[in-house]
Write a protein that holds these residues in place. Structure first.
Motif, PDB file in Angstrom:
ATOM      1  N   PHE A   1       3.683  28.558  45.619  1.00  0.00           N
ATOM      2  CA  PHE A   1       3.166  27.869  44.436  1.00  0.00           C
ATOM      3  C   PHE A   1       4.285  27.359  43.534  1.00  0.00           C
ATOM      4  O   PHE A   1       5.448  27.692  43.709  1.00  0.00           O
ATOM      5  CB  PHE A   1       2.254  28.805  43.640  1.00  0.00           C
ATOM      6  CG  PHE A   1       1.001  29.185  44.377  1.00  0.00           C
ATOM      7  CD1 PHE A   1      -0.186  28.522  44.137  1.00  0.00           C
ATOM      8  CD2 PHE A   1       1.014  30.207  45.324  1.00  0.00           C
ATOM      9  CE1 PHE A   1      -1.342  28.860  44.808  1.00  0.00           C
ATOM     10  CE2 PHE A   1      -0.141  30.554  46.010  1.00  0.00           C
ATOM     11  CZ  PHE A   1      -1.314  29.886  45.751  1.00  0.00           C
TER      12      PHE A   1
ATOM     13  N   VAL B   1     -10.808  32.164  54.863  1.00  0.00           N
ATOM     14  CA  VAL B   1      -9.938  33.309  54.580  1.00  0.00           C
ATOM     15  C   VAL B   1      -8.985  33.538  55.756  1.00  0.00           C
ATOM     16  O   VAL B   1      -7.784  33.742  55.574  1.00  0.00           O
ATOM     17  CB  VAL B   1     -10.783  34.565  54.298  1.00  0.00           C
ATOM     18  CG1 VAL B   1      -9.910  35.801  54.208  1.00  0.00           C
ATOM     19  CG2 VAL B   1     -11.552  34.385  52.993  1.00  0.00           C
TER      20      VAL B   1
ATOM     21  N   LEU C   1      -3.021  43.299  52.105  1.00  0.00           N
ATOM     22  CA  LEU C   1      -4.269  42.677  51.660  1.00  0.00           C
ATOM     23  C   LEU C   1      -5.256  42.512  52.818  1.00  0.00           C
ATOM     24  O   LEU C   1      -6.449  42.441  52.616  1.00  0.00           O
ATOM     25  CB  LEU C   1      -3.983  41.323  51.019  1.00  0.00           C
ATOM     26  CG  LEU C   1      -3.367  41.399  49.627  1.00  0.00           C
ATOM     27  CD1 LEU C   1      -2.796  40.069  49.197  1.00  0.00           C
ATOM     28  CD2 LEU C   1      -4.410  41.858  48.615  1.00  0.00           C
TER      29      LEU C   1
ATOM     30  N   PHE D   1       3.741  39.694  43.040  1.00  0.00           N
ATOM     31  CA  PHE D   1       2.775  40.587  42.409  1.00  0.00           C
ATOM     32  C   PHE D   1       3.504  41.583  41.497  1.00  0.00           C
ATOM     33  O   PHE D   1       4.367  42.328  41.966  1.00  0.00           O
ATOM     34  CB  PHE D   1       1.953  41.316  43.468  1.00  0.00           C
ATOM     35  CG  PHE D   1       1.144  40.384  44.312  1.00  0.00           C
ATOM     36  CD1 PHE D   1       0.267  39.470  43.719  1.00  0.00           C
ATOM     37  CD2 PHE D   1       1.243  40.394  45.688  1.00  0.00           C
ATOM     38  CE1 PHE D   1      -0.486  38.597  44.490  1.00  0.00           C
ATOM     39  CE2 PHE D   1       0.486  39.523  46.473  1.00  0.00           C
ATOM     40  CZ  PHE D   1      -0.375  38.625  45.866  1.00  0.00           C
TER      41      PHE D   1
ATOM     42  N   ALA E   1      -2.526  33.634  44.611  1.00  0.00           N
ATOM     43  CA  ALA E   1      -1.478  34.092  45.528  1.00  0.00           C
ATOM     44  C   ALA E   1      -2.077  35.017  46.583  1.00  0.00           C
ATOM     45  O   ALA E   1      -1.748  34.930  47.763  1.00  0.00           O
ATOM     46  CB  ALA E   1      -0.379  34.816  44.754  1.00  0.00           C
ATOM     47  N   ALA E   2      -2.985  35.901  46.154  1.00  0.00           N
ATOM     48  CA  ALA E   2      -3.602  36.835  47.104  1.00  0.00           C
ATOM     49  C   ALA E   2      -4.479  36.073  48.100  1.00  0.00           C
ATOM     50  O   ALA E   2      -4.399  36.301  49.309  1.00  0.00           O
ATOM     51  CB  ALA E   2      -4.424  37.878  46.362  1.00  0.00           C
ATOM     52  N   TRP E   3      -5.286  35.149  47.603  1.00  0.00           N
ATOM     53  CA  TRP E   3      -6.178  34.401  48.513  1.00  0.00           C
ATOM     54  C   TRP E   3      -5.362  33.556  49.491  1.00  0.00           C
ATOM     55  O   TRP E   3      -5.714  33.426  50.654  1.00  0.00           O
ATOM     56  CB  TRP E   3      -7.126  33.510  47.716  1.00  0.00           C
ATOM     57  CG  TRP E   3      -8.027  34.283  46.825  1.00  0.00           C
ATOM     58  CD1 TRP E   3      -8.450  35.575  47.018  1.00  0.00           C
ATOM     59  CD2 TRP E   3      -8.609  33.859  45.591  1.00  0.00           C
ATOM     60  NE1 TRP E   3      -9.253  35.958  45.966  1.00  0.00           N
ATOM     61  CE2 TRP E   3      -9.371  34.935  45.088  1.00  0.00           C
ATOM     62  CE3 TRP E   3      -8.570  32.665  44.847  1.00  0.00           C
ATOM     63  CZ2 TRP E   3     -10.084  34.866  43.890  1.00  0.00           C
ATOM     64  CZ3 TRP E   3      -9.274  32.596  43.666  1.00  0.00           C
ATOM     65  CH2 TRP E   3     -10.018  33.683  43.189  1.00  0.00           C
ATOM     66  N   ALA E   4      -4.257  32.964  48.994  1.00  0.00           N
ATOM     67  CA  ALA E   4      -3.458  32.107  49.857  1.00  0.00           C
ATOM     68  C   ALA E   4      -2.799  32.903  50.975  1.00  0.00           C
ATOM     69  O   ALA E   4      -2.366  32.342  51.975  1.00  0.00           O
ATOM     70  CB  ALA E   4      -2.396  31.363  49.037  1.00  0.00           C
ATOM     71  N   LEU E   5      -2.694  34.226  50.788  1.00  0.00           N
ATOM     72  CA  LEU E   5      -2.135  35.059  51.863  1.00  0.00           C
ATOM     73  C   LEU E   5      -3.221  35.451  52.861  1.00  0.00           C
ATOM     74  O   LEU E   5      -2.963  36.161  53.823  1.00  0.00           O
ATOM     75  CB  LEU E   5      -1.513  36.328  51.277  1.00  0.00           C
ATOM     76  CG  LEU E   5      -0.138  36.158  50.633  1.00  0.00           C
ATOM     77  CD1 LEU E   5       0.231  37.385  49.840  1.00  0.00           C
ATOM     78  CD2 LEU E   5       0.924  35.875  51.686  1.00  0.00           C
ATOM     79  N   GLY E   6      -4.446  35.006  52.615  1.00  0.00           N
ATOM     80  CA  GLY E   6      -5.525  35.326  53.540  1.00  0.00           C
ATOM     81  C   GLY E   6      -6.291  36.569  53.155  1.00  0.00           C
ATOM     82  O   GLY E   6      -6.862  37.245  54.005  1.00  0.00           O
ATOM     83  N   ALA E   7      -6.305  36.885  51.858  1.00  0.00           N
ATOM     84  CA  ALA E   7      -7.045  38.065  51.416  1.00  0.00           C
ATOM     85  C   ALA E   7      -8.487  37.682  51.111  1.00  0.00           C
ATOM     86  O   ALA E   7      -8.743  36.606  50.594  1.00  0.00           O
ATOM     87  CB  ALA E   7      -6.404  38.648  50.164  1.00  0.00           C
ATOM     88  N   GLU E   8      -9.402  38.587  51.445  1.00  0.00           N
ATOM     89  CA  GLU E   8     -10.782  38.412  50.997  1.00  0.00           C
ATOM     90  C   GLU E   8     -10.786  38.546  49.486  1.00  0.00           C
ATOM     91  O   GLU E   8      -9.915  39.187  48.907  1.00  0.00           O
ATOM     92  CB  GLU E   8     -11.686  39.499  51.607  1.00  0.00           C
ATOM     93  CG  GLU E   8     -11.799  39.459  53.114  1.00  0.00           C
ATOM     94  CD  GLU E   8     -12.681  38.325  53.617  1.00  0.00           C
ATOM     95  OE1 GLU E   8     -13.333  37.647  52.797  1.00  0.00           O
ATOM     96  OE2 GLU E   8     -12.719  38.112  54.847  1.00  0.00           O
TER      97      GLU E   8
ATOM     98  N   THR F   1     -10.599  42.208  48.232  1.00  0.00           N
ATOM     99  CA  THR F   1      -9.297  42.850  48.463  1.00  0.00           C
ATOM    100  C   THR F   1      -8.288  42.384  47.429  1.00  0.00           C
ATOM    101  O   THR F   1      -7.501  43.186  46.915  1.00  0.00           O
ATOM    102  CB  THR F   1      -8.746  42.526  49.863  1.00  0.00           C
ATOM    103  OG1 THR F   1      -9.812  42.126  50.696  1.00  0.00           O
ATOM    104  CG2 THR F   1      -8.041  43.698  50.443  1.00  0.00           C
ATOM    105  N   GLY F   2      -8.323  41.093  47.126  1.00  0.00           N
ATOM    106  CA  GLY F   2      -7.407  40.573  46.116  1.00  0.00           C
ATOM    107  C   GLY F   2      -7.645  41.226  44.766  1.00  0.00           C
ATOM    108  O   GLY F   2      -6.705  41.590  44.064  1.00  0.00           O
TER     109      GLY F   2
ATOM    110  N   ARG G   1      -6.150  30.822  56.103  1.00  0.00           N
ATOM    111  CA  ARG G   1      -5.019  30.884  55.177  1.00  0.00           C
ATOM    112  C   ARG G   1      -3.902  31.782  55.700  1.00  0.00           C
ATOM    113  O   ARG G   1      -2.787  31.735  55.197  1.00  0.00           O
ATOM    114  CB  ARG G   1      -5.496  31.338  53.789  1.00  0.00           C
ATOM    115  CG  ARG G   1      -6.414  30.311  53.157  1.00  0.00           C
ATOM    116  CD  ARG G   1      -6.884  30.665  51.771  1.00  0.00           C
ATOM    117  NE  ARG G   1      -8.013  29.785  51.429  1.00  0.00           N
ATOM    118  CZ  ARG G   1      -9.188  30.205  51.013  1.00  0.00           C
ATOM    119  NH1 ARG G   1      -9.401  31.495  50.816  1.00  0.00           N
ATOM    120  NH2 ARG G   1     -10.166  29.348  50.764  1.00  0.00           N
ATOM    121  N   ARG G   2      -4.214  32.617  56.700  1.00  0.00           N
ATOM    122  CA  ARG G   2      -3.138  33.412  57.295  1.00  0.00           C
ATOM    123  C   ARG G   2      -2.240  32.537  58.171  1.00  0.00           C
ATOM    124  O   ARG G   2      -1.102  32.885  58.435  1.00  0.00           O
ATOM    125  CB  ARG G   2      -3.726  34.540  58.149  1.00  0.00           C
ATOM    126  CG  ARG G   2      -4.446  35.566  57.296  1.00  0.00           C
ATOM    127  CD  ARG G   2      -5.361  36.441  58.110  1.00  0.00           C
ATOM    128  NE  ARG G   2      -6.443  36.916  57.248  1.00  0.00           N
ATOM    129  CZ  ARG G   2      -7.596  37.396  57.681  1.00  0.00           C
ATOM    130  NH1 ARG G   2      -7.844  37.473  58.976  1.00  0.00           N
ATOM    131  NH2 ARG G   2      -8.517  37.780  56.839  1.00  0.00           N
TER     132      ARG G   2
END
Lengths: 289, 252
Positions: free
Chosen positions: B92, B82, B113, B98, A174-181, A184-185, B85-86
């Protein structure tokens, strides 16, 4: 339908027997522990006082105090934690999140597991050679802390990895799919989720290290210290060493002092364990999934 | 047909040495809903995960071919996955807000993030939650934990979290399969609403769902694209025999 009312007497008896064995297995060690703690408490009760906690060792058993050992243990624990926690948690994060699966990683994992099982006296010998002699730290507080930190590392690494593994992969995704390195995730999502687990593991390993005697004796911690540690290079003693010293004296008065020392040491351990439980419960209230 | 927003050309994907996608060519129309259907293991999920390069985060997984987003190949070596993905958001199968964050923090999580902050955080939170049709239900308790919501609300929170990043394309991987029929209906209604502003690709096991929400439907089978056409054609008068068999329930 009569089968609904039949009772298999044998199965019921087996069930009861198993339950009794299970309860016995729980109660017996608890009783032994209570007996041991109670006995020690009775033996040492006459010496448990503020004077005992704030006094220095003495040749006269009724005047001997525990302050240098108490201060030494606390300083050791702080220094050990300061070294073992960052390195151990960092290593766990690398192994769990970054290390590519393969032979080298497996080799490292197996070795960490084995290191956790190495007798602590071996760590003492290692510390004596590496820290005391080669790095010329002498028989100092910092040499003791470095040795204990090495002893703790495998346990901290394993406990932290266990905690990291409890975070389901879907939160990382979920974190990566939001564009997080990746990092950071891990820092913003994974670590906050498993913090209670990491803390508990770390504190429990510290509680184990607090009672370690063998490596400190090998290292050459002093048994008679009439001053408080003032710097990292100070000579030092610790609670288990002081207790060990007192029990090996012939006078009965020292045995009483040793019992009182054991009570102090056990109380510190129980306090640490209680802290772990409280921390876990408080943090877990915030983290529910 | 509307001008495509994404063009997939010769896309192949593997898990280790086993192939999951074989030479997929597919156009994804702008501001339309494209549904991906097919039996389990046919590569539907792998396909959408290739559209934001999430496929490759699985150990030993890799992909090859071209996926053009507004004419630019996202598999170009110069593209940072990376950053990509923004622009291509994802929702999902299992709702995954979170657990350590409140509703509000979850909506803002994408920015957090990235290490940035919105100029008008409250505005962004309200706008995103409104777009996800969740605002009215949660406006009184934005500081409650995200996981205190019901499953359907959690999924809409995840949609809000993705929308807060203002993506160009929204990928949804079986977003309703863990939800009950009422929550599913709400999410479907939401998809039809979002279609005005976003390009949406949705993987679904539910053929009625595809018919309700999708403009075009693509049928995948054993890692290949069998047929992609208007939803009415796929379910009414498909060209391929295998499509007809699948949508009529003769297999799969």
């Amino acid at each position: 339908m009569s089968r609904l009312y039949t009772v298999d007497a044998q199965a019921v008896a087996a069930e009861r027997a198993f339950r009794a064995i299970a309860i016995l297995a729980l109660v017996l060690p608890l009783c032994l522990l209570a007996l041991l703690f109670g006995g020690t408490l009775i033996d040492g009760f006459s010496r448990l006082s503020f004077d005992f906690l704030s006094g220095f060792p003495s040749r006269r058993p009724e005047e001997a105090g525990i302050l240098p050992a108490l201060a030494g243990t606390m300083a050791l624990m702080l220094l050990t934690a300061a070294m073992a926690i960052p390195v151990g948690v960092g290593a766990a994060i690398y192994l769990e999140e970054y290390a590519p699966p393969g032979k080298i990683t497996t080799l490292i994992e197996v070795n960490i597991r084995n290191l956790a099982g190495v007798p602590s006296i071996i760590y003492g010998l290692l510390g004596l050679e590496v820290f005391v002699r080669s790095l010329q730290m002498d028989r100092s507080l910092i040499a003791g802390a470095c040795t204990l930190a090495l002893l703790l590392l495998p346990m901290v690494v394993m406990a932290s990895r266990e905690a990291l593994r409890t975070v389901p992969r879907m939160y990382r995704e979920a974190a990566w799919a939001l564009g997080a390195e990746k990092w950071t995730g891990i820092r913003r999502v994974v670590l906050p989720m498993c913090l209670p687990g990491i803390l508990t593991g770390v504190i429990l390993s510290l509680a184990r290290a607090i009672g370690e005697t063998a490596p400190l004796i090998t290292l050459g911690a002093l048994t008679y210290v009439s001053f408080l540690p003032t710097s990292l290079k100070s000579a030092f003693t610790a609670l288990p060493i002081q207790i060990f010293n007192w029990t090996s004296r012939p006078q009965a008065g020292f045995h009483v002092a040793a019992a009182a020392g054991i009570v102090v040491l056990l109380t510190m351990m129980l306090l640490l364990n209680a802290t772990a439980i409280v921390l876990r419960m408080r943090l877990q209230k915030k983290v529910t999934w | 047909m509307v001008e495509p927003r994404m063009k997939v050309q010769g896309l192949k994907a593997w898990f280790g040495s086993s192939i999951a996608l074989r030479d997929i060519d597919l156009d994804i129309a702008d501001k339309q809903v494209t549904a991906i259907i097919g039996p389990s293991g046919c590569g539907k999920s792998t396909f959408v995960r290739c559209l934001n390069r999430m496929h490759e985060v699985t150990p030993n997984a890799r992909a090859e071919g071209k996926v053009l987003l507004d004419g630019k190949d996202i598999y170009d070596p110069a593209v940072n996955p990376v950053a990509l993905r923004r622009y291509v958001g994802m929702v999902f199968q299992k709702p995954n807000p979170f657990p350590t964050m409140s509703i509000r923090e979850n909506v803002l999580a994408g920015l957090t993030l990235l290490g940035t902050r919105a100029k008008d955080e409250s505005g962004l939170v309200e706008r995103s939650l409104r777009q996800a049709a969740l605002w009215e239900e949660v406006r009184g308790g934005l500081d409650r934990p995200g996981v205190s919501l019901s499953g359907g609300q959690q999924q809409r929170l995840c949609i809000a979290r993705a929308l807060a990043m203002e993506p160009e394309v929204l990928l949804m991987d079986e977003p309703c399969s863990a939800l009950d029929p009422i929550a599913t209906a709400k999410v479907e209604e939401l998809i039809l609403e979002l279609r005005r502003r976003y390009t949406i690709v949705i993987v679904t096991h539910n053929m009625q769902q595809a018919q309700r929400v999708a403009d075009t439907t693509a049928f995948f089978y054993m890692g290949s694209l069998v047929e992609h056409a208007a939803t009415t054609k796929i379910f009414g008068n498909p060209t391929e025999r295998r499509t007809a068999d699948y949508v009529s329930g003769r297999f799969g």
